[in-house]
Every structure is written in C-alpha cells, then in structure tokens.
Design a protein around this motif. Sequence first.
Motif, PDB file in Angstrom:
ATOM      1  N   UNK A 184      29.304  13.580   6.221  1.00 44.15           N
ATOM      2  CA  UNK A 184      30.458  14.046   7.235  1.00 44.15           C
ATOM      3  C   UNK A 184      30.972  15.159   6.529  1.00 44.15           C
ATOM      4  N   UNK A 185      31.655  14.966   5.147  1.00 47.85           N
ATOM      5  CA  UNK A 185      32.157  15.889   4.474  1.00 47.85           C
ATOM      6  C   UNK A 185      31.630  17.409   4.525  1.00 47.85           C
ATOM      7  N   UNK A 186      30.207  17.267   4.335  1.00 49.74           N
ATOM      8  CA  UNK A 186      29.406  18.440   4.399  1.00 49.74           C
ATOM      9  C   UNK A 186      29.432  19.152   5.635  1.00 49.74           C
ATOM     10  N   UNK A 187      29.576  18.345   6.766  1.00 50.08           N
ATOM     11  CA  UNK A 187      29.380  19.046   8.002  1.00 50.08           C
ATOM     12  C   UNK A 187      30.793  19.432   8.468  1.00 50.08           C
ATOM     13  N   UNK A 188      31.686  18.777   7.810  1.00 52.74           N
ATOM     14  CA  UNK A 188      33.229  19.355   8.305  1.00 52.74           C
ATOM     15  C   UNK A 188      33.297  20.617   7.420  1.00 52.74           C
ATOM     16  N   UNK A 189      33.037  20.827   6.021  1.00 52.91           N
ATOM     17  CA  UNK A 189      33.109  21.867   5.250  1.00 52.91           C
ATOM     18  C   UNK A 189      32.195  22.956   5.970  1.00 52.91           C
ATOM     19  N   UNK A 190      30.872  22.663   6.640  1.00 51.11           N
ATOM     20  CA  UNK A 190      30.176  23.841   7.219  1.00 51.11           C
ATOM     21  C   UNK A 190      30.824  24.092   8.598  1.00 51.11           C
ATOM     22  N   UNK A 191      31.649  23.230   9.195  1.00 55.13           N
ATOM     23  CA  UNK A 191      32.539  23.585  10.463  1.00 55.13           C
ATOM     24  C   UNK A 191      33.559  24.630  10.020  1.00 55.13           C
TER      25      UNK A 191
END
Length: 175
Positions: free
Chosen positions: A2-9
């Motif tokens: 989820x953290x990877x996805x949030x940083x990607x967003x």
Amino acid sequence: MFADFLLTLILLVFLYSLISKIIHKSKYKHILRNYGIKNNNLIKIVYFFIVLSEGFITISLFLSGVTIYSLVTISLLLTIFSVFVLINLFKGNKNFSCGCGGILENERLSYWMVLRNVVIILIALIFFKTKHSVNYLTVQNLVLFFIGNIFLIYIQILKELKKINEIMRFIFKYI
C-alpha cells in the motif's frame, strides 16, 4: 505494498501536474495573474520555479523516494500554493481555476485544497521518516505504476463525466 502504491500516486500527481503546466503554459500564466501576480517578468520567474520544482519532485520520487530535498521542495511548494489559495478565499476570490494541473485541477478554490496539500505534506514526511522508496525496475512496482496511472485516469474520467452531467442538467433545465 500500500505504501508503494501511495508513493506512486504522489509521484504521478506531481508528474501529471508538471505535464499539464508545460502543455497549458499560457493558461497557467493566466491563472497566476488571477492569484494576484501582475508583473509579467515575475510570472515567468514563478512559472519557471514551479515547473522546475515539480520536475525535481517527480524525478526525486522516482529515483530515490522522499529525500530531505524532495520533502523540503514538496513542503515549500504546497505551502506557498496553500497560502495563495487562502489569501484569495479570504478576499472572496474563488471562482477561478486553482492551477493545480493534472488530476488535482479544480475550477473553484476551496479550503479542501489546503487540507489536501497538508495531507500530501504529512504523507511525504512519513515516507521521509521511514526512508520508504520504490524501485520501479521490478515487475511488481511497474504493475503498481501502471495501476496508479489507471486509477488517476479513472478519477479524471469521473470528473469529466460530472462536468458533462452538470452541462446536460443546465441544458435540459431550459428545454
């Protein structure tokens, strides 16, 4: 994950914002005038500073996550934007585009923009404190990057559909 996805967003939000400002340069300079910057030379300097800052943020987030330099740049840029939004809201000037660009673009200024900016700064601070970064050269994170793009495009489509719906309601109101 989820953290990877949030940083990607967050990376994609800054990337889309940067691309929007470059593609719609004259429109963005007009928005800067709406914020009260009247001197053409100052508008050019502010525009260059914003584009350079968003470019740096995008590249930095992509290559190394949230570093002290990207955190300071994100915080400074979003704080400046928030101050300009607040000044105009206090003056009653809210019926113009925020100039956020990309997925964050709104046609009216609101206090939610300031809250959104504070949340982005806090998320960046958390990523900095945890030293979280994403290696986009792995298949898993390339998929996250792709999903992030689809997610933001989906949100943009929904925003456009809402505008079309409002136009249709206006038209049918007079038919």
